[in-house]
Design a protein around this motif. Structure first.
Motif, PDB file in Angstrom:
ATOM      1  N   MET A  60       0.786  -1.255  -0.078  1.00 52.79           N
ATOM      2  CA  MET A  60       0.151  -0.072  -0.111  1.00 52.79           C
ATOM      3  C   MET A  60       0.835   1.399  -0.142  1.00 52.79           C
ATOM      4  SD  MET A  60      -2.752   1.149   2.530  1.00 52.79           S
ATOM      5  CE  MET A  60      -3.957   0.078   2.222  1.00 52.79           C
ATOM      6  N   ALA A  61       0.388   2.301  -0.672  1.00 61.76           N
ATOM      7  CA  ALA A  61       1.195   3.488  -0.807  1.00 61.76           C
ATOM      8  C   ALA A  61       1.078   4.375   0.483  1.00 61.76           C
ATOM      9  CB  ALA A  61       0.645   4.246  -1.935  1.00 61.76           C
ATOM     10  N   PRO A  62       2.117   5.287   0.700  1.00 61.59           N
ATOM     11  CA  PRO A  62       1.958   6.047   1.818  1.00 61.59           C
ATOM     12  C   PRO A  62       0.585   6.733   2.241  1.00 61.59           C
ATOM     13  CG  PRO A  62       3.908   6.568   0.788  1.00 61.59           C
ATOM     14  CD  PRO A  62       3.074   5.556   0.097  1.00 61.59           C
ATOM     15  N   THR A  63       0.494   7.104   3.399  1.00 57.89           N
ATOM     16  CA  THR A  63      -0.778   7.827   3.853  1.00 57.89           C
ATOM     17  C   THR A  63      -0.202   9.176   4.612  1.00 57.89           C
ATOM     18  OG1 THR A  63      -2.349   5.952   3.620  1.00 57.89           O
ATOM     19  CG2 THR A  63      -3.074   7.599   5.137  1.00 57.89           C
ATOM     20  N   GLY A  64      -0.816  10.289   4.198  1.00 58.25           N
ATOM     21  CA  GLY A  64      -0.456  11.472   5.145  1.00 58.25           C
ATOM     22  C   GLY A  64       0.822  12.079   4.445  1.00 58.25           C
ATOM     23  N   CYS A  65       1.126  11.671   3.161  1.00 55.85           N
ATOM     24  CA  CYS A  65       2.544  12.448   2.837  1.00 55.85           C
ATOM     25  C   CYS A  65       2.117  13.349   1.929  1.00 55.85           C
ATOM     26  CB  CYS A  65       3.123  11.031   2.033  1.00 55.85           C
ATOM     27  SG  CYS A  65       2.358  10.706   0.631  1.00 55.85           S
ATOM     28  N   ILE A  66       3.058  13.968   1.102  1.00 52.41           N
ATOM     29  CA  ILE A  66       2.647  14.947  -0.131  1.00 52.41           C
ATOM     30  C   ILE A  66       3.073  13.943  -1.325  1.00 52.41           C
ATOM     31  CG2 ILE A  66       3.271  17.036  -1.290  1.00 52.41           C
ATOM     32  CD1 ILE A  66       4.332  17.774   1.623  1.00 52.41           C
ATOM     33  N   LEU A  67       2.028  14.241  -2.008  1.00 49.28           N
ATOM     34  CA  LEU A  67       2.090  13.489  -3.555  1.00 49.28           C
ATOM     35  C   LEU A  67       2.403  14.750  -4.447  1.00 49.28           C
ATOM     36  CD1 LEU A  67       1.757  11.309  -5.629  1.00 49.28           C
ATOM     37  CD2 LEU A  67      -0.476  11.835  -5.598  1.00 49.28           C
ATOM     38  N   LEU A  68       3.466  14.530  -5.023  1.00 48.98           N
ATOM     39  CA  LEU A  68       4.052  15.557  -6.126  1.00 48.98           C
ATOM     40  C   LEU A  68       4.002  14.746  -7.390  1.00 48.98           C
ATOM     41  CD1 LEU A  68       5.180  18.111  -7.016  1.00 48.98           C
ATOM     42  CD2 LEU A  68       7.337  17.014  -6.502  1.00 48.98           C
ATOM     43  N   ALA A  69       3.120  15.462  -8.475  1.00 45.47           N
ATOM     44  CA  ALA A  69       3.190  14.901  -9.911  1.00 45.47           C
ATOM     45  C   ALA A  69       3.939  16.010 -10.772  1.00 45.47           C
ATOM     46  CB  ALA A  69       1.802  14.551 -10.277  1.00 45.47           C
ATOM     47  N   ASP A  70       5.149  15.671 -11.205  1.00 46.01           N
ATOM     48  CA  ASP A  70       6.100  16.449 -12.020  1.00 46.01           C
ATOM     49  C   ASP A  70       7.031  15.557 -12.685  1.00 46.01           C
ATOM     50  OD1 ASP A  70       7.779  18.547 -13.050  1.00 46.01           O
ATOM     51  OD2 ASP A  70       7.397  19.788 -10.929  1.00 46.01           O
ATOM     52  N   ASP A  71       6.805  16.205 -13.930  1.00 47.96           N
ATOM     53  CA  ASP A  71       7.875  15.165 -14.839  1.00 47.96           C
ATOM     54  C   ASP A  71       9.245  15.971 -14.646  1.00 47.96           C
ATOM     55  OD1 ASP A  71       6.795  17.370 -16.248  1.00 47.96           O
ATOM     56  OD2 ASP A  71       7.655  16.378 -18.086  1.00 47.96           O
ATOM     57  N   ASP A  72       9.433  17.010 -14.267  1.00 46.16           N
ATOM     58  CA  ASP A  72      11.010  17.738 -14.181  1.00 46.16           C
ATOM     59  C   ASP A  72      11.598  17.057 -13.165  1.00 46.16           C
ATOM     60  OD1 ASP A  72      12.872  19.532 -13.747  1.00 46.16           O
ATOM     61  OD2 ASP A  72      12.112  20.656 -15.513  1.00 46.16           O
ATOM     62  N   ARG A  73      12.653  16.409 -13.135  1.00 47.14           N
ATOM     63  CA  ARG A  73      13.572  16.038 -11.962  1.00 47.14           C
ATOM     64  C   ARG A  73      14.184  17.254 -11.138  1.00 47.14           C
ATOM     65  NH1 ARG A  73      14.699  10.056 -12.620  1.00 47.14           N
ATOM     66  NH2 ARG A  73      13.828   9.548 -14.589  1.00 47.14           N
ATOM     67  N   VAL A  74      14.616  18.063 -11.888  1.00 47.49           N
ATOM     68  CA  VAL A  74      15.405  19.459 -11.201  1.00 47.49           C
ATOM     69  C   VAL A  74      14.130  20.042 -10.474  1.00 47.49           C
ATOM     70  CG1 VAL A  74      16.296  21.691 -11.381  1.00 47.49           C
ATOM     71  CG2 VAL A  74      16.925  19.684 -12.938  1.00 47.49           C
ATOM     72  N   ASP A  75      13.000  20.405 -10.936  1.00 45.66           N
ATOM     73  CA  ASP A  75      11.912  21.051  -9.948  1.00 45.66           C
ATOM     74  C   ASP A  75      11.483  20.095  -9.222  1.00 45.66           C
ATOM     75  OD1 ASP A  75      11.954  23.247 -11.796  1.00 45.66           O
ATOM     76  OD2 ASP A  75      10.173  22.504 -12.989  1.00 45.66           O
TER      77      ASP A  75
END
Length: 131
Positions: A1-16
Protein backbone atom coordinates in the motif's frame (compact mmCIF):
# COMPACT_ATOMS: atom_id res chain seq x y z
CA UNK A 1 0.00 0.00 0.00
CA UNK A 2 1.19 3.54 -0.80
CA UNK A 3 2.02 6.00 1.99
CA UNK A 4 -0.76 7.87 3.76
CA UNK A 5 -0.41 11.39 5.14
CA UNK A 6 2.37 12.26 2.74
CA UNK A 7 2.63 14.88 0.02
CA UNK A 8 2.06 13.55 -3.48
CA UNK A 9 3.98 15.52 -6.11
CA UNK A 10 3.25 14.88 -9.79
CA UNK A 11 5.95 16.60 -11.85
CA UNK A 12 7.92 15.25 -14.79
CA UNK A 13 10.85 17.66 -14.28
CA UNK A 14 13.43 16.01 -11.99
CA UNK A 15 15.15 19.31 -11.17
CA UNK A 16 11.86 20.90 -10.11
CA UNK A 17 10.93 17.82 -8.08
CA UNK A 18 14.26 17.96 -6.22
CA UNK A 19 13.78 21.70 -5.60
CA UNK A 20 10.33 20.94 -4.18
CA UNK A 21 11.70 18.29 -1.79
CA UNK A 22 14.45 20.69 -0.66
CA UNK A 23 11.89 23.45 -0.10
CA UNK A 24 9.71 21.12 1.98
CA UNK A 25 12.74 20.21 4.12
CA UNK A 26 13.76 23.87 4.45
CA UNK A 27 10.30 24.71 5.70
CA UNK A 28 10.75 22.18 8.52
CA UNK A 29 8.11 19.77 7.31
CA UNK A 30 8.55 16.15 8.31
CA UNK A 31 5.99 15.07 5.73
CA UNK A 32 7.40 12.54 3.28
CA UNK A 33 7.12 13.41 -0.41
CA UNK A 34 6.13 10.79 -2.96
CA UNK A 35 7.10 11.84 -6.49
CA UNK A 36 5.53 10.57 -9.69
CA UNK A 37 6.34 11.67 -13.24
CA UNK A 38 2.87 12.13 -14.72
CA UNK A 39 -0.84 12.11 -14.07
CA UNK A 40 -1.26 8.45 -15.00
CA UNK A 41 1.22 7.35 -12.31
CA UNK A 42 -0.44 9.64 -9.79
CA UNK A 43 -3.92 8.32 -10.58
CA UNK A 44 -2.69 4.73 -10.21
CA UNK A 45 -1.47 5.53 -6.67
CA UNK A 46 -4.67 7.40 -5.81
CA UNK A 47 -6.95 4.66 -7.11
CA UNK A 48 -8.60 2.35 -4.58
CA UNK A 49 -6.09 -0.35 -5.58
CA UNK A 50 -3.11 1.99 -5.05
CA UNK A 51 -4.61 3.11 -1.75
CA UNK A 52 -2.72 6.39 -1.36
CA UNK A 53 -4.42 9.00 0.84
CA UNK A 54 -2.04 11.97 0.77
CA UNK A 55 -2.48 14.94 3.08
CA UNK A 56 -1.69 17.23 0.15
CA UNK A 57 -1.42 16.83 -3.63
CA UNK A 58 0.76 19.06 -5.80
CA UNK A 59 0.41 18.90 -9.58
CA UNK A 60 2.42 20.34 -12.43
CA UNK A 61 0.21 21.35 -15.34
CA UNK A 62 2.41 20.25 -18.24
CA UNK A 63 3.11 16.53 -17.93
CA UNK A 64 3.08 13.65 -20.43
CA UNK A 65 0.24 11.12 -20.73
CA UNK A 66 -2.15 13.01 -18.39
CA UNK A 67 -1.59 16.65 -17.51
CA UNK A 68 -2.23 18.23 -14.13
CA UNK A 69 -5.60 19.73 -15.01
CA UNK A 70 -6.89 16.39 -16.36
CA UNK A 71 -5.74 14.71 -13.14
CA UNK A 72 -7.29 17.46 -11.05
CA UNK A 73 -10.65 16.80 -12.75
CA UNK A 74 -10.43 13.10 -11.79
CA UNK A 75 -9.44 13.95 -8.22
CA UNK A 76 -12.34 16.38 -7.85
CA UNK A 77 -14.76 13.75 -9.20
CA UNK A 78 -13.67 11.30 -6.49
CA UNK A 79 -15.42 11.75 -3.13
CA UNK A 80 -12.44 10.22 -1.29
CA UNK A 81 -10.46 13.39 -2.00
CA UNK A 82 -13.16 15.98 -1.29
CA UNK A 83 -11.17 17.39 1.65
CA UNK A 84 -7.67 16.88 0.25
CA UNK A 85 -5.99 20.18 -0.66
CA UNK A 86 -4.68 20.13 -4.22
CA UNK A 87 -2.20 22.73 -5.43
CA UNK A 88 -0.98 23.50 -8.91
CA UNK A 89 2.79 24.10 -9.10
CA UNK A 90 3.89 25.28 -12.51
CA UNK A 91 6.09 27.56 -14.55
CA UNK A 92 2.94 28.72 -16.35
CA UNK A 93 1.67 32.12 -15.39
CA UNK A 94 -1.07 31.74 -18.01
CA UNK A 95 -4.34 33.25 -16.82
CA UNK A 96 -6.35 30.54 -18.64
CA UNK A 97 -4.55 27.77 -16.71
CA UNK A 98 -5.14 29.64 -13.46
CA UNK A 99 -8.86 30.04 -14.18
CA UNK A 100 -9.22 26.37 -15.19
CA UNK A 101 -7.57 25.34 -11.91
CA UNK A 102 -9.77 27.67 -9.85
CA UNK A 103 -12.91 26.27 -11.49
CA UNK A 104 -11.75 22.84 -10.31
CA UNK A 105 -11.51 24.07 -6.72
CA UNK A 106 -7.73 24.07 -6.50
CA UNK A 107 -6.46 25.14 -3.06
CA UNK A 108 -3.67 27.25 -4.52
CA UNK A 109 -1.56 28.03 -7.56
CA UNK A 110 2.19 28.05 -6.97
CA UNK A 111 4.43 29.53 -9.65
CA UNK A 112 7.76 27.67 -9.51
CA UNK A 113 9.76 30.89 -9.53
CA UNK A 114 8.12 31.71 -6.15
CA UNK A 115 8.31 28.19 -4.74
CA UNK A 116 9.22 28.92 -1.11
CA UNK A 117 6.46 31.50 -0.56
CA UNK A 118 3.75 29.47 -2.25
CA UNK A 119 4.83 26.20 -0.67
CA UNK A 120 4.97 27.73 2.79
CA UNK A 121 1.31 28.75 2.53
CA UNK A 122 0.38 25.37 1.06
CA UNK A 123 2.04 23.46 3.89
CA UNK A 124 0.27 25.61 6.48
CA UNK A 125 -3.04 24.68 4.87
CA UNK A 126 -2.35 20.96 4.58
CA UNK A 127 -0.47 20.54 7.86
CA UNK A 128 -1.87 23.15 10.29
CA UNK A 129 0.24 21.84 13.17
CA UNK A 130 3.33 23.17 11.36
CA UNK A 131 2.02 26.74 11.36
Amino acid sequence: MAPTGCILLADDDRVDAKAFVRAVARLASAAPVTIVRDGVEAWELLSPVGGMRPAMIVLDINMPRMNGLELLRRIRDDARFARTPVFIMTTSDDEGDRLDALELNVAGYIVKSHLDDGLSRALELAFPVLA
